[in-house]
Scaffold this motif. Structure first.
Motif, PDB file in Angstrom:
ATOM      1  N   ASP A 150      53.767 -58.346  87.085  1.00 54.36           N
ATOM      2  CA  ASP A 150      54.156 -56.938  87.005  1.00 54.36           C
ATOM      3  C   ASP A 150      52.928 -56.032  87.050  1.00 54.36           C
ATOM      4  OD1 ASP A 150      56.202 -54.736  86.135  1.00 54.36           O
ATOM      5  OD2 ASP A 150      54.556 -54.580  84.694  1.00 54.36           O
TER       6      ASP A 150
ATOM      7  N   SER B 162      59.531 -52.839  83.744  1.00 61.76           N
ATOM      8  CA  SER B 162      59.498 -53.137  85.173  1.00 61.76           C
ATOM      9  C   SER B 162      60.792 -52.693  85.854  1.00 61.76           C
ATOM     10  CB  SER B 162      59.281 -54.640  85.385  1.00 61.76           C
ATOM     11  OG  SER B 162      59.087 -54.941  86.745  1.00 61.76           O
TER      12      SER B 162
ATOM     13  N   THR C 139      61.013 -48.913  86.100  1.00 62.02           N
ATOM     14  CA  THR C 139      60.058 -48.299  87.024  1.00 62.02           C
ATOM     15  C   THR C 139      60.773 -47.810  88.285  1.00 62.02           C
ATOM     16  OG1 THR C 139      58.230 -49.668  86.247  1.00 62.02           O
ATOM     17  CG2 THR C 139      58.010 -48.719  88.451  1.00 62.02           C
TER      18      THR C 139
ATOM     19  N   ARG D 253      55.418 -46.713  83.179  1.00 62.27           N
ATOM     20  CA  ARG D 253      54.368 -47.684  83.486  1.00 62.27           C
ATOM     21  C   ARG D 253      53.406 -47.853  82.311  1.00 62.27           C
ATOM     22  NH1 ARG D 253      55.872 -51.422  85.962  1.00 62.27           N
ATOM     23  NH2 ARG D 253      53.697 -52.116  85.933  1.00 62.27           N
TER      24      ARG D 253
ATOM     25  N   SER E 206      54.559 -50.521  80.225  1.00 60.60           N
ATOM     26  CA  SER E 206      54.266 -51.847  80.773  1.00 60.60           C
ATOM     27  C   SER E 206      52.962 -52.406  80.210  1.00 60.60           C
ATOM     28  CB  SER E 206      54.186 -51.799  82.305  1.00 60.60           C
ATOM     29  OG  SER E 206      53.040 -51.087  82.740  1.00 60.60           O
TER      30      SER E 206
ATOM     31  N   PHE F 237      60.287 -54.266  91.884  1.00 55.51           N
ATOM     32  CA  PHE F 237      60.125 -54.150  90.433  1.00 55.51           C
ATOM     33  C   PHE F 237      61.347 -54.685  89.688  1.00 55.51           C
ATOM     34  CE2 PHE F 237      56.693 -51.116  91.387  1.00 55.51           C
ATOM     35  CZ  PHE F 237      55.744 -51.554  90.480  1.00 55.51           C
TER      36      PHE F 237
ATOM     37  N   ALA G 130      61.444 -57.968  87.017  1.00 52.07           N
ATOM     38  CA  ALA G 130      61.933 -57.887  85.639  1.00 52.07           C
ATOM     39  C   ALA G 130      62.712 -59.126  85.229  1.00 52.07           C
ATOM     40  CB  ALA G 130      62.814 -56.646  85.475  1.00 52.07           C
TER      41      ALA G 130
END
Length: 449
Positions: free
Chosen positions: A36, A100, A103, A118, A121, A186, A190
């Protein structure tokens, strides 16, 4: 051995089966967290086009995301010290998976929301600190002679998830991007993170944290509260922990300079300094990531025998010198490939020692916070390196001098800085660390089955 009647005495023994399962989960968690992490950098141009940002705007977004990730990562340590190492594993890898997936949605709404998502993340990046904390405790609690002699080597397999995650990101993105777009990439990323988070709920808690939790419960009944039982970032900057936090934290910041310049911006360096074609530079990056994985194993093996602090320092100093030679050597493809790959071997390889060494360097109560601090502030170096290189280029300088000043030299300095930390004998368990720091809580060394 734990005292009879102490919280540690009632801890369930750590078996080799526990160790194997934890090692596999930690490896997968780190691999997909890196997947990621790398994915965002690779897809930044596509994301920028989608949300209407030019190159300058994309660079600004990356900077804000890096800073936000640092803040999020620093908050993980106190959570791990309060709620447990197992909870920390589930929280970080699961949170990274959710971030993720979100996003893709955030990119449809606004760049500001995308930066916020982000930043969350950063939980994935912080996962490596949780790994170092949890596995250093679990390995030291398993009374197995072979494991005791090879803790660093075994952990190097876990930390080797970085190049594997990077290769997965590059390979799968090349296949999936034309089919499902950057948003779909993305969402796809995940899925494995959320599966690993679910599997992490079956991990056993470390005996050290179990004993710590019981000690806190016992002390709360008489209303005795100390920094040693509550940990937190403040405790990681107090007493004997202060030296470890400041020295290793500074080393990590300095080493993120060359990581940003030679790893994240590796293709840029190869193209602009030596005129290597973009296609060839990608091949070089694939080869260097393979060599970097070998570096993890070699440094993990050597750290068990010669001390992790010494191996980390030697690796980064040698890496800085080799990368300097690469910058100023001939622009011959074979020579550039060899020097760049050797440089990556010594730049990235010592991280298999670093994260485990960090875990060994703190006592139980602040281990999570300390590891979170050291790993969390590292990306500050990436921000400073990018800003410094941009300033040199803006003033008419060349990438060669920018990479030297903000890459190779900090690499050498990071290795020298590590030598200022306390040495921890290979194979020493966390009980010894606690004894050195004056922590009186009972520790555990549990037999394997």
């Amino acid at each position: 051995m734990p005292k009879t009647g102490s919280p540690a005495a009632t801890a369930t023994p750590v078996t080799l089966r526990d160790v194997r399962y934890a090692t596999i989960i930690a490896f997968l968690a780190w691999t997909f967290a890196v997947y990621d992490f790398i994915l965002f950098g690779m897809l930044l141009p596509e994301i920028g086009k989608s949300v209407g940002l030019d190159e300058a705007g994309q660079a600004q977004m990356a900077t804000f995301v890096a800073l936000g990730s640092v803040v999020v990562a620093l908050g993980v340590g106190p959570i791990v010290d309060r709620f447990g190492r197992r909870f920390g594993m589930v929280f970080t890898v699961g949170g990274a998976g959710v971030a993720s997936a979100l996003t893709a949605l955030a990119g449809m709404i606004s760049p500001a929301l995308l930066v916020g998502i982000r930043s969350v993340s950063g939980l994935g990046y912080a996962e490596q600190g949780v790994n170092g904390t949890y596995l250093s405790e679990l390995y030291s609690s398993c009374d197995n002679e072979k494991l005791a002699k090879r803790r660093g080597l075994v952990y190097s397999l876990v930390q080797g998830g970085w190049p594997i995650g990077a290769l997965l990101a590059a390979g799968l993105t090349a296949v999936l991007l034309p089919i499902i777009g950057w948003e779909g990439c993305f969402v796809f990323a995940a899925i494995p993170s959320l599966i690993v988070a679910l599997a992490a709920t079956r991990l056993r808690e470390s005996p050290q944290f179990e004993a710590l939790r019981k000690a806190r419960a016992a002390r709360s009944t008489v209303k005795v509260e100390t920094a040693s039982t509550h940990g937190g970032l403040r405790a990681a900057l107090q007493g004997r922990a202060r030296r470890t936090s400041l020295v290793l934290g500074t080393s990590h910041i300095l080493n993120w300079f060359p990581t940003q310049v030679f790893s994240v911006l590796g293709t840029t360096i190869l193209v602009n300094v030596h005129g290597i074609s973009f296609g060839n530079s990608l091949v070089i990056l694939l080869l260097s990531n393979s060599v970097a994985y070998a570096g993890y194993l070699v440094h993990g093996f050597l750290g068990d025998r010669f001390g992790r602090r010494n191996v980390i320092a030697a690796g980064w100093v040698i890496g800085g010198l080799v990368l300097t030679a690469m910058l100023y050597g001939p622009s011959n493809v074979v020579i550039v490939v060899a020097m760049y790959s050797i440089g990556q071997f010594f730049l990235i390889g010592p991280y298999s020692c670093l994260l485990f060494f960090v875990g060994e360097s703190y006592d139980d109560a602040v281990r999570g916070s300390g590891a979170s601090f050291v790993t969390g502030i590292g990306p500050i170096g990436a921000v400073l390196a990018s800003a410094g290189a941009t300033a040199i280029l803006g003033a008419g300088g060349h990438w060669q001098i920018a990479a030297l000043i903000f890459g190779a030299i900090p690499c050498v300095l990071s290795g020298l800085m590590v030598l200022a930390s306390r040495d921890v004998r290979p194979g020493r368990d966390t009980a010894s660390v606690a004894a050195d720091t004056g922590d009186t809580e009972d520790q555990v060394a549990c037999p394997a089955q």
